[in-house]
Design an enzyme around this catalytic site. Structure first.
Site, PDB file in Angstrom:
ATOM      1  N   GLY A  25      -2.330   1.665  -6.850  1.00  0.00           N
ATOM      2  CA  GLY A  25      -1.980   0.824  -7.527  1.00  0.00           C
ATOM      3  C   GLY A  25      -2.016   1.302  -8.713  1.00  0.00           C
ATOM      4  O   GLY A  25      -1.047   0.962  -9.630  1.00  0.00           O
ATOM      5  N   ARG A  29      -5.312   6.265 -11.232  1.00  0.00           N
ATOM      6  CA  ARG A  29      -5.791   6.804 -10.028  1.00  0.00           C
ATOM      7  C   ARG A  29      -4.783   8.085  -9.283  1.00  0.00           C
ATOM      8  O   ARG A  29      -4.813   8.835  -8.882  1.00  0.00           O
ATOM      9  CB  ARG A  29      -5.999   5.795  -9.103  1.00  0.00           C
ATOM     10  CG  ARG A  29      -6.667   6.410  -7.622  1.00  0.00           C
ATOM     11  CD  ARG A  29      -7.213   5.242  -6.745  1.00  0.00           C
ATOM     12  NE  ARG A  29      -8.316   4.587  -7.529  1.00  0.00           N
ATOM     13  CZ  ARG A  29      -8.614   3.173  -7.895  1.00  0.00           C
ATOM     14  NH1 ARG A  29      -7.928   2.275  -7.364  1.00  0.00           N
ATOM     15  NH2 ARG A  29      -9.628   2.888  -8.430  1.00  0.00           N
ATOM     16  N   ARG A  48       7.066   3.204 -18.257  1.00  0.00           N
ATOM     17  CA  ARG A  48       6.116   1.990 -18.381  1.00  0.00           C
ATOM     18  C   ARG A  48       4.688   2.790 -18.108  1.00  0.00           C
ATOM     19  O   ARG A  48       3.828   1.890 -17.720  1.00  0.00           O
ATOM     20  CB  ARG A  48       6.287   0.837 -17.534  1.00  0.00           C
ATOM     21  CG  ARG A  48       7.675   0.089 -17.889  1.00  0.00           C
ATOM     22  CD  ARG A  48       8.028  -0.696 -16.728  1.00  0.00           C
ATOM     23  NE  ARG A  48       9.311  -1.484 -17.020  1.00  0.00           N
ATOM     24  CZ  ARG A  48       9.605  -2.521 -17.309  1.00  0.00           C
ATOM     25  NH1 ARG A  48       8.382  -3.478 -17.697  1.00  0.00           N
ATOM     26  NH2 ARG A  48      10.778  -3.074 -17.728  1.00  0.00           N
ATOM     27  N   ARG A  92       0.519   3.732   1.078  1.00  0.00           N
ATOM     28  CA  ARG A  92      -0.315   2.943   0.088  1.00  0.00           C
ATOM     29  C   ARG A  92      -1.650   3.080   0.188  1.00  0.00           C
ATOM     30  O   ARG A  92      -2.244   2.863   1.343  1.00  0.00           O
ATOM     31  CB  ARG A  92       0.047   1.449   0.018  1.00  0.00           C
ATOM     32  CG  ARG A  92      -0.988   0.609  -0.379  1.00  0.00           C
ATOM     33  CD  ARG A  92      -0.680  -0.844  -0.998  1.00  0.00           C
ATOM     34  NE  ARG A  92      -1.850  -1.712  -0.863  1.00  0.00           N
ATOM     35  CZ  ARG A  92      -2.737  -1.823  -1.878  1.00  0.00           C
ATOM     36  NH1 ARG A  92      -2.674  -0.783  -2.716  1.00  0.00           N
ATOM     37  NH2 ARG A  92      -3.959  -2.607  -2.011  1.00  0.00           N
ATOM     38  N   SER A  95      -7.447  -0.625  -2.532  1.00  0.00           N
ATOM     39  CA  SER A  95      -8.622  -1.249  -2.329  1.00  0.00           C
ATOM     40  C   SER A  95      -8.364  -2.814  -1.806  1.00  0.00           C
ATOM     41  O   SER A  95      -7.212  -3.048  -1.855  1.00  0.00           O
ATOM     42  CB  SER A  95      -9.591  -1.808  -3.683  1.00  0.00           C
ATOM     43  OG  SER A  95      -8.724  -2.220  -4.656  1.00  0.00           O
ATOM     44  N   ASP A 208     -14.804  -5.220  -1.631  1.00  0.00           N
ATOM     45  CA  ASP A 208     -15.717  -6.401  -2.047  1.00  0.00           C
ATOM     46  C   ASP A 208     -15.571  -7.086  -0.523  1.00  0.00           C
ATOM     47  O   ASP A 208     -14.713  -6.761   0.153  1.00  0.00           O
ATOM     48  CB  ASP A 208     -15.254  -6.936  -3.026  1.00  0.00           C
ATOM     49  CG  ASP A 208     -13.808  -7.339  -3.161  1.00  0.00           C
ATOM     50  OD1 ASP A 208     -13.486  -8.556  -2.772  1.00  0.00           O
ATOM     51  OD2 ASP A 208     -13.030  -6.451  -3.473  1.00  0.00           O
ATOM     52  N   ARG A 221     -17.456   3.574  -5.152  1.00  0.00           N
ATOM     53  CA  ARG A 221     -16.007   3.351  -5.059  1.00  0.00           C
ATOM     54  C   ARG A 221     -15.434   5.025  -5.048  1.00  0.00           C
ATOM     55  O   ARG A 221     -14.490   5.231  -4.383  1.00  0.00           O
ATOM     56  CB  ARG A 221     -15.547   2.715  -6.127  1.00  0.00           C
ATOM     57  CG  ARG A 221     -15.409   1.362  -6.063  1.00  0.00           C
ATOM     58  CD  ARG A 221     -14.851   0.422  -7.162  1.00  0.00           C
ATOM     59  NE  ARG A 221     -15.004  -1.023  -7.082  1.00  0.00           N
ATOM     60  CZ  ARG A 221     -14.132  -1.684  -7.317  1.00  0.00           C
ATOM     61  NH1 ARG A 221     -12.803  -1.435  -7.354  1.00  0.00           N
ATOM     62  NH2 ARG A 221     -14.263  -3.194  -7.282  1.00  0.00           N
TER      63      ARG A 221
END
Length: 236
Positions: A25, A29, A48, A92, A95, A208, A221
């Site tokens: 996302g 990353r 963008r 994809r 998280s 989480d 993470r």
């Protein structure tokens, strides 16, 4: 020459993307994967600030590009990659929040299907509820790749929500249905892949838990997300 290239959201030239694109996302990353895992990575899109790169991983040509957050965002990018740039596979990597009490922080989940509260599927003439599925081939390869690095992938249904701060209290009903985790993109990705006749898979790290209230510290993470990234790259 494809007259749809460049698109309003991707300024890469035709042929700039590999057959398989990894989609985190976060644009940062995407940059991290390119700089730490790919050889000769080239920035092919930055419209963008949504960074897309193409390079090689163990000799295989692979691309990575961010999807942004939510189904509208990944819906745009995956549609253009599948239909205009002739991408065959989108994986994809993100998280997710655990909905199953069986899941622990840093577990890796693969979405066999994606329940959703979104109306994204309405455009395809579906007026009822649906849970689009992943590519079995990509799923099988991901499970095998996980075994090779000693990481079990938990496979099952996930939930793609349109709402992050959700007051709808859907969790209890979804838990009864065996839904593993919640995220915000996969249903749109799976539907676009199905419509285009292409392949998609969502692999998520549990960061989480809505069951226990735990959340993963930043340093943990980084370690766990590296495992997820490596699995995705191995099947690219």
């Amino acid at each position: 020459m494809n007259p749809n290239i460049p698109t309003p959201h991707i300024n890469a030239p035709e042929g700039a993307f590999a057959e398989t694109v990894l989609m985190p996302g976060d644009p940062l990353r995407s940059q991290f994967i390119a700089e730490n895992f790919l050889e000769n990575a080239e920035l092919v899109n930055n419209v963008r600030g949504v960074q897309g790169y193409t390079g090689t991983y163990h000799g295989k040509r692979v691309s990575v590009m961010a999807s942004g957050m939510g189904m509208p965002s990944i819906g745009i990018y995956s549609y253009e990659l599948f239909n205009f740039y002739d991408v065959k596979n989108i994986i994809r990597i993100g998280s997710a929040g655990a909905m199953s009490p069986k899941l622990k922080l840093m577990d890796i989940v693969a979405g066999m299907s994606a329940y959703t509260d979104s109306h994204f599927g309405d455009q395809f003439g579906i007026r009822g509820n649906l849970a689009p599925c992943c590519s079995y081939e990509l799923l099988h390869r991901a499970v095998e790749a996980g075994k090779k690095i000693g990481k079990e992938i938990v496979c099952g249904p996930i939930y793609s929500s349109d709402v992050f701060y959700d007051e709808g209290k859907n969790s209890a009903a979804l838990q009864k249905l065996g839904v593993l985790a919640v995220e915000m993109e996969s249903a749109a990705l799976y539907l676009n892949a199905a419509r285009a006749g292409k392949n998609a898979l969502c692999i998520c790290t549990i960061s989480d838990s809505i069951v226990t209230g735990e959340s993963m510290p930043a340093e943990q993470r980084q370690i766990s997300f590296r495992e997820m990234m490596k699995i995705a790259l191995e099947i690219a």
